[in-house]
Design an enzyme around this catalytic site. Sequence first.
Site, short mmCIF file in Angstrom:
data_model
loop_
_atom_site.label_atom_id
_atom_site.label_comp_id
_atom_site.label_asym_id
_atom_site.label_seq_id
_atom_site.Cartn_x
_atom_site.Cartn_y
_atom_site.Cartn_z
N LYS A 274 -11.33 -7.20 6.41
CA LYS A 274 -10.67 -6.24 7.38
C LYS A 274 -11.78 -5.06 7.70
O LYS A 274 -12.10 -4.60 6.60
CB LYS A 274 -9.33 -5.61 6.86
CG LYS A 274 -8.80 -4.67 7.77
CD LYS A 274 -7.22 -4.08 7.33
CE LYS A 274 -6.78 -3.18 8.13
NZ LYS A 274 -5.49 -2.45 7.44
N ARG B 217 -3.31 4.41 12.29
CA ARG B 217 -2.81 5.55 11.49
C ARG B 217 -1.90 6.55 12.28
O ARG B 217 -1.01 6.98 11.93
CB ARG B 217 -4.17 6.46 11.01
CG ARG B 217 -4.80 5.60 10.08
CD ARG B 217 -6.33 6.32 9.54
NE ARG B 217 -6.94 5.47 8.36
CZ ARG B 217 -8.05 5.85 8.03
NH1 ARG B 217 -8.69 6.90 8.54
NH2 ARG B 217 -8.63 4.96 7.18
N TYR C 79 -2.91 -7.91 16.94
CA TYR C 79 -1.91 -7.43 18.09
C TYR C 79 -1.97 -8.20 19.20
O TYR C 79 -1.24 -8.30 20.07
CB TYR C 79 -2.11 -5.83 18.29
CG TYR C 79 -2.21 -5.24 17.02
CD1 TYR C 79 -1.00 -4.82 16.34
CD2 TYR C 79 -3.57 -5.02 16.11
CE1 TYR C 79 -1.01 -3.99 15.17
CE2 TYR C 79 -3.52 -4.05 15.17
CZ TYR C 79 -2.32 -3.85 14.49
OH TYR C 79 -2.37 -3.31 13.32
N CYS D 149 -4.09 5.91 -0.25
CA CYS D 149 -3.27 4.73 -0.82
C CYS D 149 -3.11 4.68 -2.18
O CYS D 149 -2.74 3.70 -2.83
CB CYS D 149 -4.29 3.64 -0.46
SG CYS D 149 -4.62 3.53 1.30
N GLU E 75 -15.99 -8.41 -4.71
CA GLU E 75 -14.53 -7.88 -4.46
C GLU E 75 -13.77 -9.10 -4.21
O GLU E 75 -12.62 -9.54 -5.07
CB GLU E 75 -14.43 -6.98 -3.36
CG GLU E 75 -14.86 -5.40 -3.51
CD GLU E 75 -13.88 -4.65 -4.27
OE1 GLU E 75 -12.85 -4.99 -4.66
OE2 GLU E 75 -14.24 -3.42 -4.33
N ARG F 290 -11.05 8.05 2.84
CA ARG F 290 -10.79 6.97 2.02
C ARG F 290 -11.93 6.24 1.45
O ARG F 290 -12.05 4.88 1.02
CB ARG F 290 -9.74 5.66 2.60
CG ARG F 290 -8.24 6.45 2.83
CD ARG F 290 -7.33 5.59 3.49
NE ARG F 290 -6.17 6.28 3.64
CZ ARG F 290 -5.38 6.04 4.92
NH1 ARG F 290 -5.54 5.28 5.70
NH2 ARG F 290 -4.22 6.66 4.84
N CYS G 87 0.67 -1.26 0.15
CA CYS G 87 -0.06 -0.03 -0.01
C CYS G 87 0.81 0.98 0.00
O CYS G 87 2.12 1.20 0.41
CB CYS G 87 -1.00 -0.13 1.22
SG CYS G 87 -2.17 1.28 1.06
N LYS H 149 -11.79 -4.86 2.15
CA LYS H 149 -11.32 -3.83 3.26
C LYS H 149 -12.12 -2.88 3.20
O LYS H 149 -12.30 -1.79 2.08
CB LYS H 149 -10.10 -3.41 2.67
CG LYS H 149 -9.44 -2.22 3.56
CD LYS H 149 -7.87 -2.10 3.39
CE LYS H 149 -7.21 -1.12 4.20
NZ LYS H 149 -5.75 -0.59 3.84
#
Length: 362
Positions: A287, A244, A352, A130, A272, A256, A120, A234
């Site tokens: 996502k 971000r 994470y 992006c 998609e 976006r 990206c 996404k």
Amino acid sequence: MSFPVTRLRRLRRTEALRSLVRETRLSTESFVYPLFVCPGEGVRKEIKSMPGVFNLSVDQAVKEAKEVHSLGIPAVILFGLPEKKDEQASGAWDDNGIVQRATRAIKREVPKLVVIGDVCLCEYTSHGHCGVVKPSLGSGRPKLAAVERVHSQVTARAATSVQAAIEMATEALQFEVANDLTLPILAKTAVSLANSGTDVIAPSDMMDGRVAAIRSALDQAGFNEMPILSYAAKFASAFYGPFREAADSAPQFGDRRSYQMDGSNVREAMREIETDIAEGADMIMVKPAMPYLDVIAAARERFDVPIAAYQVSGEYAMIQAAVRNGWLDGDRTMLESLTSIRRAGANIILSYFAKDAARLLA
């Protein structure tokens, strides 16, 4: 049969019984741990909105990668914070770029760890979008009227109105992310990452046709065995906020929503995914994860390719905030959230929490 012959609680009496009949199982082997790599040496800077997650210099990223591998987590995904940014995102495809250097260092020290390269441009562009941005004058009477007002003010009051005129002209001017101009840069970035030793290419930009462009470029460069994990569905989500900050990738203007998906659309998400698979994606991703479990489930029902889901920064930060305030049990909430993603149908979970979950599952 019904109660009292049927008693569903019989199989819940002990942990051994519950484990025996458990339908969905979390496995460390399905986790991917994200790493944010930054310039410098000895840098380990905690991200305020993401406790326990750090911006890491290359040497520290290698140490983190060793720990990840020791925990049985098979893969990391790398995001870069370049030394400088420009409109062409040159840091993304620079063979000596931050992610390329980190990849080489990690593969040298932890060769069996799978390194996924995010493709990206938002971390590398000066404007934070992006793709390549170009100005375009909005069509329609409202925009034309704004331009006419600019002209009348400039001619009527000359220099005293110049600043106001500039501000109005800026309002009248629209910017768009140029899809087709972005594709060659994404393809060039993918090849650069492949040359650095990346094991999986993961385009996350949401440009139309990017998978086909990347597949073609990889094949022409001799990387016909390089798998593509496409961020196929996404969504334009509020849950990306902490990322971000971590990647210094917030757009400098606009948002976006003209290229990332509308969160209301499941059928479009299936289109998609279908398109990306047809263009050559070997795996696909949804996502964020938890707000879109229905999308994961629908994709699992319809497609046979491996499905990844990204438990994004906002999901992580939200749980961490509640845990730190004493409102939730941290370990139980973490595992429950990850299990929900697995249960919905994800084979691969980017999180994470991966390291903490791996320790609990060991």
